[in-house]
Design an enzyme around this catalytic site. Structure first.
Site, PDB file in Angstrom:
ATOM      1  N   ASP A  31       0.895  -1.104  -0.002  1.00 41.91           N
ATOM      2  CA  ASP A  31       0.108  -0.087   0.026  1.00 41.91           C
ATOM      3  C   ASP A  31       0.929   1.282   0.086  1.00 41.91           C
ATOM      4  O   ASP A  31       1.577   1.573   0.799  1.00 41.91           O
ATOM      5  CB  ASP A  31      -1.109  -0.154   1.272  1.00 41.91           C
ATOM      6  CG  ASP A  31      -1.895   0.901   1.043  1.00 41.91           C
ATOM      7  OD1 ASP A  31      -3.135   0.481   0.860  1.00 41.91           O
ATOM      8  OD2 ASP A  31      -1.719   2.204   0.892  1.00 41.91           O
ATOM      9  N   ILE A  32       0.688   2.148  -0.853  1.00 38.46           N
ATOM     10  CA  ILE A  32       1.289   3.567  -0.935  1.00 38.46           C
ATOM     11  C   ILE A  32       1.171   4.211   0.434  1.00 38.46           C
ATOM     12  O   ILE A  32       2.143   4.940   0.592  1.00 38.46           O
ATOM     13  CB  ILE A  32       0.889   4.249  -2.386  1.00 38.46           C
ATOM     14  CG1 ILE A  32       1.856   4.859  -2.813  1.00 38.46           C
ATOM     15  CG2 ILE A  32      -0.392   5.033  -2.009  1.00 38.46           C
ATOM     16  CD1 ILE A  32       1.687   5.640  -4.127  1.00 38.46           C
ATOM     17  N   ASN A  89     -12.689  -3.601   2.309  1.00 38.45           N
ATOM     18  CA  ASN A  89     -13.799  -2.256   2.552  1.00 38.45           C
ATOM     19  C   ASN A  89     -14.618  -2.334   1.403  1.00 38.45           C
ATOM     20  O   ASN A  89     -14.249  -2.761   0.081  1.00 38.45           O
ATOM     21  CB  ASN A  89     -13.091  -0.815   2.165  1.00 38.45           C
ATOM     22  CG  ASN A  89     -12.121  -0.962   3.544  1.00 38.45           C
ATOM     23  OD1 ASN A  89     -12.564  -0.817   4.675  1.00 38.45           O
ATOM     24  ND2 ASN A  89     -10.999  -0.060   3.484  1.00 38.45           N
ATOM     25  N   GLY A  95     -15.579   3.606   3.732  1.00 37.77           N
ATOM     26  CA  GLY A  95     -14.109   4.486   3.273  1.00 37.77           C
ATOM     27  C   GLY A  95     -13.358   3.763   2.327  1.00 37.77           C
ATOM     28  O   GLY A  95     -12.371   4.328   2.115  1.00 37.77           O
ATOM     29  N   GLN A  96     -14.109   2.912   1.433  1.00 39.52           N
ATOM     30  CA  GLN A  96     -13.555   2.551   0.235  1.00 39.52           C
ATOM     31  C   GLN A  96     -13.091   3.384  -0.654  1.00 39.52           C
ATOM     32  O   GLN A  96     -13.741   4.532  -1.077  1.00 39.52           O
ATOM     33  CB  GLN A  96     -14.354   1.582  -0.374  1.00 39.52           C
ATOM     34  CG  GLN A  96     -13.652   0.970  -1.577  1.00 39.52           C
ATOM     35  CD  GLN A  96     -14.598  -0.166  -2.101  1.00 39.52           C
ATOM     36  OE1 GLN A  96     -15.757  -0.311  -2.087  1.00 39.52           O
ATOM     37  NE2 GLN A  96     -14.067  -0.959  -3.339  1.00 39.52           N
ATOM     38  N   HIS A 102     -10.461  -5.576  -3.584  1.00 39.58           N
ATOM     39  CA  HIS A 102      -9.093  -5.931  -3.124  1.00 39.58           C
ATOM     40  C   HIS A 102      -9.096  -6.112  -1.514  1.00 39.58           C
ATOM     41  O   HIS A 102     -10.145  -5.699  -0.836  1.00 39.58           O
ATOM     42  CB  HIS A 102      -7.964  -4.605  -3.285  1.00 39.58           C
ATOM     43  CG  HIS A 102      -8.497  -3.288  -2.642  1.00 39.58           C
ATOM     44  ND1 HIS A 102      -9.614  -2.451  -3.346  1.00 39.58           N
ATOM     45  CD2 HIS A 102      -8.166  -2.589  -1.474  1.00 39.58           C
ATOM     46  CE1 HIS A 102      -9.895  -1.461  -2.387  1.00 39.58           C
ATOM     47  NE2 HIS A 102      -8.898  -1.556  -1.423  1.00 39.58           N
ATOM     48  N   LEU A 103      -8.067  -6.902  -1.226  1.00 39.00           N
ATOM     49  CA  LEU A 103      -7.895  -7.354   0.097  1.00 39.00           C
ATOM     50  C   LEU A 103      -6.827  -6.618   0.795  1.00 39.00           C
ATOM     51  O   LEU A 103      -5.829  -6.444   0.166  1.00 39.00           O
ATOM     52  CB  LEU A 103      -7.723  -8.809   0.295  1.00 39.00           C
ATOM     53  CG  LEU A 103      -8.863  -9.946   0.086  1.00 39.00           C
ATOM     54  CD1 LEU A 103      -9.865  -9.583  -1.021  1.00 39.00           C
ATOM     55  CD2 LEU A 103      -8.260 -11.412   0.289  1.00 39.00           C
ATOM     56  N   HIS A 104      -7.044  -5.962   1.877  1.00 38.75           N
ATOM     57  CA  HIS A 104      -5.756  -5.711   2.651  1.00 38.75           C
ATOM     58  C   HIS A 104      -5.193  -6.654   3.784  1.00 38.75           C
ATOM     59  O   HIS A 104      -6.020  -6.972   4.553  1.00 38.75           O
ATOM     60  CB  HIS A 104      -6.107  -4.421   3.616  1.00 38.75           C
ATOM     61  CG  HIS A 104      -6.707  -3.153   2.736  1.00 38.75           C
ATOM     62  ND1 HIS A 104      -5.920  -2.021   2.701  1.00 38.75           N
ATOM     63  CD2 HIS A 104      -7.996  -3.088   2.170  1.00 38.75           C
ATOM     64  CE1 HIS A 104      -6.684  -1.167   1.982  1.00 38.75           C
ATOM     65  NE2 HIS A 104      -7.921  -1.593   1.817  1.00 38.75           N
TER      66      HIS A 104
HETATM   67  P1  5GP Z   1      -9.480   1.142  -0.036  1.00 37.17           P
HETATM   68  O1  5GP Z   1      -9.933   2.353   0.921  1.00 37.17           O
HETATM   69  O2  5GP Z   1     -10.152   1.352  -1.247  1.00 37.17           O
HETATM   70  O3  5GP Z   1     -10.032  -0.052   0.696  1.00 37.17           O
HETATM   71  O4  5GP Z   1      -7.876   0.886   0.019  1.00 37.17           O
HETATM   72  C1  5GP Z   1      -7.454   1.629  -1.115  1.00 37.17           C
HETATM   73  C2  5GP Z   1      -5.892   1.604  -0.840  1.00 37.17           C
HETATM   74  O5  5GP Z   1      -5.151   1.819  -2.013  1.00 37.17           O
HETATM   75  C3  5GP Z   1      -5.506   2.692   0.227  1.00 37.17           C
HETATM   76  O6  5GP Z   1      -5.069   1.936   1.499  1.00 37.17           O
HETATM   77  C4  5GP Z   1      -4.500   3.577  -0.574  1.00 37.17           C
HETATM   78  O7  5GP Z   1      -3.438   3.930   0.178  1.00 37.17           O
HETATM   79  C5  5GP Z   1      -3.816   2.528  -1.790  1.00 37.17           C
HETATM   80  N1  5GP Z   1      -3.519   3.418  -2.863  1.00 37.17           N
HETATM   81  C6  5GP Z   1      -4.091   4.243  -3.405  1.00 37.17           C
HETATM   82  N2  5GP Z   1      -3.481   4.479  -4.586  1.00 37.17           N
HETATM   83  C7  5GP Z   1      -2.328   3.669  -4.750  1.00 37.17           C
HETATM   84  C8  5GP Z   1      -1.155   3.516  -5.541  1.00 37.17           C
HETATM   85  O8  5GP Z   1      -1.093   4.444  -6.577  1.00 37.17           O
HETATM   86  N3  5GP Z   1      -0.367   2.773  -5.281  1.00 37.17           N
HETATM   87  C9  5GP Z   1      -0.677   1.981  -4.184  1.00 37.17           C
HETATM   88  N4  5GP Z   1       0.321   0.921  -4.082  1.00 37.17           N
HETATM   89  N5  5GP Z   1      -1.532   2.077  -3.174  1.00 37.17           N
HETATM   90  C10 5GP Z   1      -2.406   3.092  -3.622  1.00 37.17           C
END
Ligand code: 5GP
Ligand code: ZN
Length: 115
Positions: A31-32, A89, A95-96, A102-104
């Site tokens: 994650d970035i 999410n 907060g998605q 995707h899975l964290h």
């Molecule tokens: P969500 O909130 O949709 O469950 O998670 C999306 C995740 O993607 C966030 O934790 C965010 O930090 C990560 N993310 C967003 N843009 C990028 C990117 O360009 N590269 C990477 N590696 N992660 C990203």
């Protein structure tokens, strides 16, 4: 592939990101903006937006993503020794941020309570 989707663009190489794992159905990146010392994203190659129960294909895909998650966990002694969390999410209230399933995987320190 959806041109305005960050994860589709990472998969196509349009946005650079180190691939920690890849197979014919999924890939894994860091994650970035990590919220824990270990924060990985398991992402299906297919642009799936929502979890549904209506198709066997998606059941198979989710099973596969879970298996990949466990494979990634097994690469990190800290996670196998001390535990980890898997998060999905879905939708506005979660907060998605990116509407591509995707899975964290989170770990590497004691995590706070959920929500
Ligand atoms: P969500 O909130 O949709 O469950 O998670 C999306 C995740 O993607 C966030 O934790 C965010 O930090 C990560 N993310 C967003 N843009 C990028 C990117 O360009 N590269 C990477 N590696 N992660 C990203
Ligand atoms: Zn996508």
């Amino acid at each position: 592939m959806t041109q305005d989707c960050i994860f589709c663009r990472i998969k196509s190489g349009d946005i650079p990101s180190e691939m920690l794992f890849m197979d014919d159905l999924s890939f894994v990146i860091r994650d970035i903006n990590p919220v824990a010392p270990i924060h990985l994203l398991i992402i299906p190659i297919e642009h799936v937006t929502d979890i549904s129960t209506s198709s066997q294909d998606q059941f198979d895909l989710l099973s596969h993503l879970m298996m990949v998650a466990k494979r990634m966990v097994d690469r990190h002694k800290d996670l196998t020794d001390n535990g980890w969390r898997l998060v999905i999410n879905q939708g506005r209230f979660s907060g998605q941020e990116i509407p591509h399933l995707h899975l964290h995987i989170l770990g590497g320190q004691k995590l706070g309570p959920i929500a």
